[in-house]
Design a protein around this motif. Structure first.
Motif, PDB file in Angstrom:
ATOM      1  N   GLN A 123      34.918   0.907  32.958  1.00 33.38           N
ATOM      2  CA  GLN A 123      35.409   1.598  31.767  1.00 33.38           C
ATOM      3  C   GLN A 123      34.572   2.863  31.534  1.00 33.38           C
ATOM      4  O   GLN A 123      33.345   2.792  31.513  1.00 33.38           O
ATOM      5  CB  GLN A 123      35.320   0.683  30.546  1.00 33.38           C
ATOM      6  N   VAL A 124      35.236   4.000  31.370  1.00 27.44           N
ATOM      7  CA  VAL A 124      34.555   5.290  31.395  1.00 27.44           C
ATOM      8  C   VAL A 124      34.869   6.117  30.149  1.00 27.44           C
ATOM      9  O   VAL A 124      36.021   6.212  29.726  1.00 27.44           O
ATOM     10  CB  VAL A 124      34.976   6.076  32.656  1.00 27.44           C
ATOM     11  N   CYS A 125      33.808   6.708  29.587  1.00 24.55           N
ATOM     12  CA  CYS A 125      33.956   7.783  28.614  1.00 24.55           C
ATOM     13  C   CYS A 125      33.400   9.062  29.243  1.00 24.55           C
ATOM     14  O   CYS A 125      32.405   9.019  29.973  1.00 24.55           O
ATOM     15  CB  CYS A 125      33.189   7.488  27.330  1.00 24.55           C
ATOM     16  N   LEU A 126      34.032  10.183  28.954  1.00 23.38           N
ATOM     17  CA  LEU A 126      33.531  11.474  29.408  1.00 23.38           C
ATOM     18  C   LEU A 126      32.613  12.039  28.342  1.00 23.38           C
ATOM     19  O   LEU A 126      32.984  12.093  27.160  1.00 23.38           O
ATOM     20  CB  LEU A 126      34.694  12.436  29.667  1.00 23.38           C
ATOM     21  N   GLN A 127      31.417  12.449  28.747  1.00 21.98           N
ATOM     22  CA  GLN A 127      30.488  13.038  27.794  1.00 21.98           C
ATOM     23  C   GLN A 127      30.796  14.513  27.631  1.00 21.98           C
ATOM     24  O   GLN A 127      30.832  15.271  28.601  1.00 21.98           O
ATOM     25  CB  GLN A 127      29.038  12.854  28.239  1.00 21.98           C
ATOM     26  N   VAL A 128      31.009  14.933  26.402  1.00 18.73           N
ATOM     27  CA  VAL A 128      31.345  16.325  26.097  1.00 18.73           C
ATOM     28  C   VAL A 128      30.151  16.991  25.426  1.00 18.73           C
ATOM     29  O   VAL A 128      29.557  16.433  24.495  1.00 18.73           O
ATOM     30  CB  VAL A 128      32.573  16.388  25.152  1.00 18.73           C
TER      31      VAL A 128
END
Length: 231
Positions: A123-128
């Motif tokens: 499960q992945v979140c993109l860091q902005v």
């Protein structure tokens, strides 16, 4: 018998609950991620004994050592939330359930290539980099759509949302501004990637939890408020 960790968790949960209520949101709209970096395994176990299941770690080797010590806790969920170097992707791909700090194509491809099939998608979140700080990791808003589209095409990753660590600010109203931008970015991605399960905004820490919840946070990352100051 209550303990310091038990009391701190109760306070953190009450704080999150109040913030959700004040924001007019449901009580289960956001969850608590206990940031356990630099804290010993026994404190993580104590938090687990008091009902906490999700823990965030920043340092790969430290996290692997803790995971080994806590291997009997089979329902614990590990989140990697720190900067991720290429030479650490294999360990992260196979020893974590979530990664919040994917910020470039090379890292995403390595995580997908190195994840064992038997584990299911990571499960992945993109860091902005929401505040445009040169010292902070993260993809720019301009580059975000391209990276998001790539991640949705990788077979062993599941894109869940976005993460950000805005520049520190003491003004509660101004704290909300970068979180609102991140929320808008997620809504934009939902319109361009309708088949992705984009349900996660990982934002808000001990100093700005309320502002993040008002702007739609679904996962808040609390370390100091649960485990005390880091040494």
């Amino acid at each position: 018998m209550t303990t310091m960790i038990a009391d701190a968790l109760t306070s953190a949960r009450q704080r999150l609950s109040r913030a959700l209520q004040d924001a007019g949101r449901n009580s289960d709209d956001a969850s608590l991620l206990a940031v356990s970096k630099t804290k010993p395994a026994e404190l993580v176990r104590e938090a687990w004994q008091n009902g906490q299941r999700e823990f965030g770690e920043n340092y790969v080797q430290e996290a692997l050592d803790k995971q080994q010590q806590l291997s009997d806790l089979d329902d614990i969920i590990w989140h990697f939330i720190g900067p991720l170097q290429s030479n650490k992707t294999r360990e992260v791909a196979n020893h974590f359930h979530w990664v919040h700090s994917v910020n470039r194509e090379k890292i995403a491809r390595r995580l997908s290539d190195q994840r064992e099939d038997s584990l299911g998608p990571l499960q992945v979140c993109l860091q902005v980099n929401i505040s445009g700080e040169s010292s902070k990791s993260g993809v720019s808003l301009d580059e975000l759509p391209q990276l998001a589209e790539l991640v949705t095409s990788l077979p062993r990753l599941e894109l869940r949302g976005l993460m950000a660590i805005p520049a520190p600010c003491d003004d509660p109203q101004r704290q909300r501004e970068p979180f609102a931008i991140l929320r808008g970015a997620l809504e934009q991605l939902r319109s361009t990637l309708p088949h992705a399960q984009l349900d996660t905004l990982s934002m808000g820490m001990s100093g700005d939890l309320e502002a993040a919840v008002f702007e739609g946070a679904t996962m808040v990352r609390l370390g100091t408020a649960i485990f005390g100051a880091r040494h």
